[in-house]
Motif scaffolding. Sequence first.
Motif, PDB file in Angstrom:
ATOM      1  N   PHE A 264       0.834  -1.205   0.000  1.00  0.00           N
ATOM      2  CA  PHE A 264       0.000   0.000   0.000  1.00  0.00           C
ATOM      3  C   PHE A 264       0.870   1.257   0.000  1.00  0.00           C
ATOM      4  CE2 PHE A 264      -2.072   3.478   2.234  1.00  0.00           C
ATOM      5  CZ  PHE A 264      -3.283   3.590   1.555  1.00  0.00           C
ATOM      6  N   LEU A 265       1.890   1.282   0.854  1.00  0.00           N
ATOM      7  CA  LEU A 265       2.775   2.449   0.933  1.00  0.00           C
ATOM      8  C   LEU A 265       3.509   2.678  -0.386  1.00  0.00           C
ATOM      9  CD1 LEU A 265       4.257   1.935   4.515  1.00  0.00           C
ATOM     10  CD2 LEU A 265       2.663   3.717   3.805  1.00  0.00           C
ATOM     11  N   ILE A 266       3.944   1.594  -1.017  1.00  0.00           N
ATOM     12  CA  ILE A 266       4.655   1.720  -2.291  1.00  0.00           C
ATOM     13  C   ILE A 266       3.729   2.267  -3.374  1.00  0.00           C
ATOM     14  CG2 ILE A 266       5.701   0.392  -4.174  1.00  0.00           C
ATOM     15  CD1 ILE A 266       6.878  -1.459  -1.981  1.00  0.00           C
ATOM     16  N   LEU A 267       2.512   1.751  -3.424  1.00  0.00           N
ATOM     17  CA  LEU A 267       1.591   2.097  -4.514  1.00  0.00           C
ATOM     18  C   LEU A 267       0.940   3.470  -4.345  1.00  0.00           C
ATOM     19  CD1 LEU A 267      -0.182  -1.348  -5.035  1.00  0.00           C
ATOM     20  CD2 LEU A 267       1.397  -0.223  -6.621  1.00  0.00           C
ATOM     21  N   PHE A 268       0.717   3.885  -3.085  1.00  0.00           N
ATOM     22  CA  PHE A 268      -0.141   5.050  -2.881  1.00  0.00           C
ATOM     23  C   PHE A 268       0.495   6.194  -2.091  1.00  0.00           C
ATOM     24  CE2 PHE A 268      -3.026   1.344  -3.238  1.00  0.00           C
ATOM     25  CZ  PHE A 268      -3.647   1.692  -4.432  1.00  0.00           C
ATOM     26  N   THR A 269       1.770   6.106  -1.787  1.00  0.00           N
ATOM     27  CA  THR A 269       2.418   7.215  -1.085  1.00  0.00           C
ATOM     28  C   THR A 269       3.638   7.694  -1.862  1.00  0.00           C
ATOM     29  OG1 THR A 269       3.865   5.801   0.271  1.00  0.00           O
ATOM     30  CG2 THR A 269       1.676   6.298   1.148  1.00  0.00           C
ATOM     31  N   GLN A 270       4.048   8.904  -1.562  1.00  0.00           N
ATOM     32  CA  GLN A 270       5.208   9.488  -2.227  1.00  0.00           C
ATOM     33  C   GLN A 270       6.499   8.949  -1.618  1.00  0.00           C
ATOM     34  OE1 GLN A 270       4.890  11.469  -4.960  1.00  0.00           O
ATOM     35  NE2 GLN A 270       2.696  10.994  -4.732  1.00  0.00           N
ATOM     36  N   ILE A 271       7.585   9.157  -2.346  1.00  0.00           N
ATOM     37  CA  ILE A 271       8.890   8.637  -1.935  1.00  0.00           C
ATOM     38  C   ILE A 271       9.302   9.161  -0.566  1.00  0.00           C
ATOM     39  CG2 ILE A 271      11.362   8.872  -2.441  1.00  0.00           C
ATOM     40  CD1 ILE A 271      10.717   8.362  -5.359  1.00  0.00           C
ATOM     41  N   LYS A 272       9.022  10.427  -0.296  1.00  0.00           N
ATOM     42  CA  LYS A 272       9.422  11.010   0.986  1.00  0.00           C
ATOM     43  C   LYS A 272       8.769  10.270   2.149  1.00  0.00           C
ATOM     44  CE  LYS A 272       9.830  15.449   3.367  1.00  0.00           C
ATOM     45  NZ  LYS A 272       9.561  16.915   3.291  1.00  0.00           N
ATOM     46  N   LYS A 273       7.495   9.931   2.014  1.00  0.00           N
ATOM     47  CA  LYS A 273       6.793   9.222   3.094  1.00  0.00           C
ATOM     48  C   LYS A 273       7.306   7.785   3.214  1.00  0.00           C
ATOM     49  CE  LYS A 273       2.767  10.469   4.154  1.00  0.00           C
ATOM     50  NZ  LYS A 273       1.313  10.793   4.229  1.00  0.00           N
ATOM     51  N   GLN A 274       7.631   7.147   2.084  1.00  0.00           N
ATOM     52  CA  GLN A 274       8.183   5.801   2.129  1.00  0.00           C
ATOM     53  C   GLN A 274       9.512   5.783   2.888  1.00  0.00           C
ATOM     54  OE1 GLN A 274       8.202   3.865  -1.789  1.00  0.00           O
ATOM     55  NE2 GLN A 274       6.399   5.070  -2.342  1.00  0.00           N
ATOM     56  N   LYS A 275      10.326   6.806   2.674  1.00  0.00           N
ATOM     57  CA  LYS A 275      11.600   6.897   3.392  1.00  0.00           C
ATOM     58  C   LYS A 275      11.365   7.072   4.892  1.00  0.00           C
ATOM     59  CE  LYS A 275      14.283   8.824  -0.437  1.00  0.00           C
ATOM     60  NZ  LYS A 275      15.035  10.005  -0.949  1.00  0.00           N
ATOM     61  N   PHE A 276      10.339   7.829   5.230  1.00  0.00           N
ATOM     62  CA  PHE A 276      10.016   8.022   6.646  1.00  0.00           C
ATOM     63  C   PHE A 276       9.660   6.686   7.299  1.00  0.00           C
ATOM     64  CE2 PHE A 276       6.550   8.435   9.748  1.00  0.00           C
ATOM     65  CZ  PHE A 276       7.200   9.155  10.748  1.00  0.00           C
ATOM     66  N   PHE A 277       8.834   5.883   6.627  1.00  0.00           N
ATOM     67  CA  PHE A 277       8.447   4.585   7.194  1.00  0.00           C
ATOM     68  C   PHE A 277       9.631   3.622   7.242  1.00  0.00           C
ATOM     69  CE2 PHE A 277       4.077   5.995   6.469  1.00  0.00           C
ATOM     70  CZ  PHE A 277       3.446   5.480   7.593  1.00  0.00           C
ATOM     71  N   THR A 278      10.521   3.703   6.263  1.00  0.00           N
ATOM     72  CA  THR A 278      11.720   2.864   6.288  1.00  0.00           C
ATOM     73  C   THR A 278      12.545   3.135   7.543  1.00  0.00           C
ATOM     74  OG1 THR A 278      11.849   2.778   3.864  1.00  0.00           O
ATOM     75  CG2 THR A 278      13.871   2.310   5.090  1.00  0.00           C
TER      76      THR A 278
END
Length: 440
Positions: A264-278
Amino acid sequence: MPNLFAYGMILFWPFVAILLYRRFDTLTATFWTIVGGFMFLPDKTIFDLPIFLIGKEEISGLSALFCCVFIKNKKIYFLGKSKVQRAFILFIVCIPILNVFFNQEPMFNGQIWIRGLSFYDAIVHMSNQYVRLLPFIIGVSVCDKAEDLDKIIKLLIKAGLIYSILFFIEVRLSPQLHSWFYGFFPHSFAQQIRYGGVRPVVFMGHGLLVATFYMVCLCVTAIELKTCENKNRIQTIFIFMLFTLIMLNTRTVGAIVLAFTVSFLILFTQIKKQKFFTLSFVALFFIYPTLSIFDLIPYQYVIDFIAGIDVERAQSLDVRFNNEIRLLDHIKDNFFVGWGGMGRNRFYNTISDGYWLIIMGYYGFLYFFAYFGLFSLGLVSKKTVIETARLNQIFTGLALLLSAVLIDQLPNSSLSHGWLWFISGVFYSSLLFNKRPEKI
């Protein structure tokens, strides 16, 4: 007990590797040697040699190393490509010496006395440690360009599709393939029974490992769906739906939640937010043991919350937490260097499920940070692939996926298998092909 065919497959795998390296490029051949070995070789089939054990993990890594050096003439960075990697690898390999020094006295585990460790044990553990790190070292060495990340994505999808045939056979017939081919079932059959059905095991040893494998396959398909060209989109959607169906049939709640969350995070969020979750996942993984050691985890609250959803899972979690508390009390008595092997790392009649707990029990708190720190190096780096938008998304999505794999080590132990270390090695090496750093 393994049959002759099981032992024969272990011995035959180097010849399979030679054929792969003569037929394919280095990265592809290495992928199928290491990941394919995990997928198809028999579990718990071991040749007990004087210095180290040879099973499916070891033969895959050694075969890949031999072929990279003697067939592809590839330079291998035996201690990694960076100073930080070198420091971590040397510490991981050398810690058994310190471990033996502090564990020479016999120990009573609640049932029997276990002998103290000897210098010979240190040599054996050092050799085994290095062989276990070979997939990471080879992954770092065979990655020649940032585009190799794209190739890894496609190879993982192909692997998942090939394995899906065997998966659905066991969905229909129950976990039987390992018994049919190799003469024995590698784990407790009762642990594969979930929610009115069974978890396929195939040749991986346990349904939890199959679930982790398909968690990875589903998430990399989400990356491919996010970045693919329009002409390939329908095909990728179909594969994503297939892996979603497979994921649900693994009947493993933790892996399903992680897989769907990351996808879900990969498909529907921006790269900046994905980095935050990482970064959040990595931080959570390293903070959790510290909180556990100081009794700051609200175990009972978590159990009561899960009980409101699934009583059976709450009971399982209660057993895990009770074992965790007992084992942590044991670890505190040899906190920095651990207890070593032969059952010294745990009390009689206890089970250590989480890989972080197993690692800490064996070699202590310092080793825990070095071992998982090596896996996490690329995930917390301030560099990112910026050559193309596609590569940037692939890099970010893979980082998020690998951080979720870390979270999976809190209840499970999938990182004891080399294929994930190989992916991590390729991922980390891709960092070295950046044009400039970018802040997270």
